[in-house]
Design an enzyme around this catalytic site. Structure first.
Site, PDB file in Angstrom:
ATOM      1  N   ASP A 164       0.863  -1.132   0.188  1.00  0.00           N
ATOM      2  CA  ASP A 164       0.436  -0.099  -0.083  1.00  0.00           C
ATOM      3  C   ASP A 164       0.645   1.141  -0.112  1.00  0.00           C
ATOM      4  O   ASP A 164       2.010   1.475   0.405  1.00  0.00           O
ATOM      5  CB  ASP A 164      -0.567   0.400   1.193  1.00  0.00           C
ATOM      6  N   HIS A 205       5.132  -7.454   0.744  1.00  0.00           N
ATOM      7  CA  HIS A 205       4.380  -8.576  -0.371  1.00  0.00           C
ATOM      8  C   HIS A 205       4.628  -9.123  -1.934  1.00  0.00           C
ATOM      9  O   HIS A 205       5.715  -7.962  -2.562  1.00  0.00           O
ATOM     10  CB  HIS A 205       2.515  -8.608  -0.573  1.00  0.00           C
ATOM     11  N   SER A 231       8.183   3.265   5.286  1.00  0.00           N
ATOM     12  CA  SER A 231       9.271   3.780   4.533  1.00  0.00           C
ATOM     13  C   SER A 231       9.269   3.598   3.015  1.00  0.00           C
ATOM     14  O   SER A 231       8.248   3.947   2.182  1.00  0.00           O
ATOM     15  CB  SER A 231      10.931   2.707   4.740  1.00  0.00           C
TER      16      SER A 231
END
Length: 284
Positions: free
Chosen positions: A88, A145, A248
């Site tokens: 995201d 992921h 980050s």
């Protein structure tokens, strides 16, 4: 504050010390104080806790436990695509690598070799390939992921600076993502190698992977490397591979003619883990 002043301020900050302190505080379990901090953070940054497995701030023992919270099953369905978005956040930049140069922001490029810790042989696999730089803000889900199936072959911890990685800093600090501390994860796929880089930043207490656990701290002045060629660590598309303790950026490198990006992608566009990142290129 202008970009120039914001960047100048960062040069003056004791970034290593601040990061170490932030890491210790984020790991602390201080009961109601932890809950109050989490409630403040949720309100301040508009965090959507309804997507989490645990929706109640009281259920988190530390700020890091909240920050790296898992999402409920089905919250991020995977697109029917060859490559899916691994996080995201928002798109910082993406596109073609020009020989060995990755575009950072107007007026700034850096080399693939610098990004991966100086290994020119590894970097050469990505000459004229494709890259994507994705920024995770404080409000975002902070697990990372896999964009595609891959077998882990190497992990490299590259020591470096701890500048912020927000858009203003990307515009103002030359070579930012090849300058900050980072964890370089190398995977082998059916189209060849690809690299997924976790980039550290100010007050990012640690970075972790599912196969190793916490990579930093400890922080070392020397590059550290792990080889996994004798192991079968295989991660499927969409499977969790790591996480940030505070926000980050991730940078990915792909070989030439491997990936055609989603035509809806554009710099600064919000993204969600599992959406279509792209389709196979001519060589994919």
């Amino acid at each position: 504050m202008s970009d120039r002043l914001a960047v100048l301020f960062q040069y003056l900050l004791p970034k290593q010390a601040l990061t170490a302190i932030a890491g210790r505080l984020a790991e602390s379990e201080v009961g109601s104080l932890t809950t109050r901090v989490i409630r403040w953070f949720v309100k301040r940054y508009g965090v959507d806790l309804s997507e989490a497995v645990d929706t109640d701030p009281v259920s988190y023992r530390s700020f890091n436990e909240f920050f790296t919270r898992p999402l409920r099953p089905g919250a991020r369905p995977l697109a029917d695509a060859d490559f899916v978005c691994p996080v995201d956040g928002a798109i910082s930049q993406f596109g073609a690598i020009e020989h060995d140069q990755v575009f950072q922001a107007k007026g700034h490029h850096y080399s693939t070799a610098a990004l991966v810790g100086g290994d020119s042989q590894l970097a050469s696999h990505f000459d004229n390939g494709a890259f994507a730089t994705l920024y995770l803000s404080p409000r975002d889900y902070h697990r990372i992921h896999m964009p595609v199936d891959g077998r882990l072959t190497r992990m490299i911890h590259v020591p470096g600076a701890l500048f912020s990685v927000n858009p203003a800093t990307a515009r103002g600090v030359p070579g930012l993502f090849a300058r900050n501390e980072r964890v370089v994860c190398v995977f082998e796929t059916d189209f060849g190698p690809f690299v997924l880089v976790l980039v550290g930043a100010t007050i990012v207490g640690s970075m972790a992977t599912v196969w190793h656990g916490t990579v930093n701290p400890p922080r070392s002045a020397a590059l550290r490397e792990w080889s996994y060629n004798d192991q079968q660590i295989v991660l499927k598309k969409g499977e969790e591979m790591g996480r940030f303790q505070l926000g980050s950026t991730v940078v990915m490198l792909f070989p030439q003619d491997t990936l055609r990006f989603n035509p809806a992608w554009a710099p600064a566009r919000p993204i969600r883990m599992g959406e279509m990142m792209g389709s196979k290129g001519d060589g994919g």
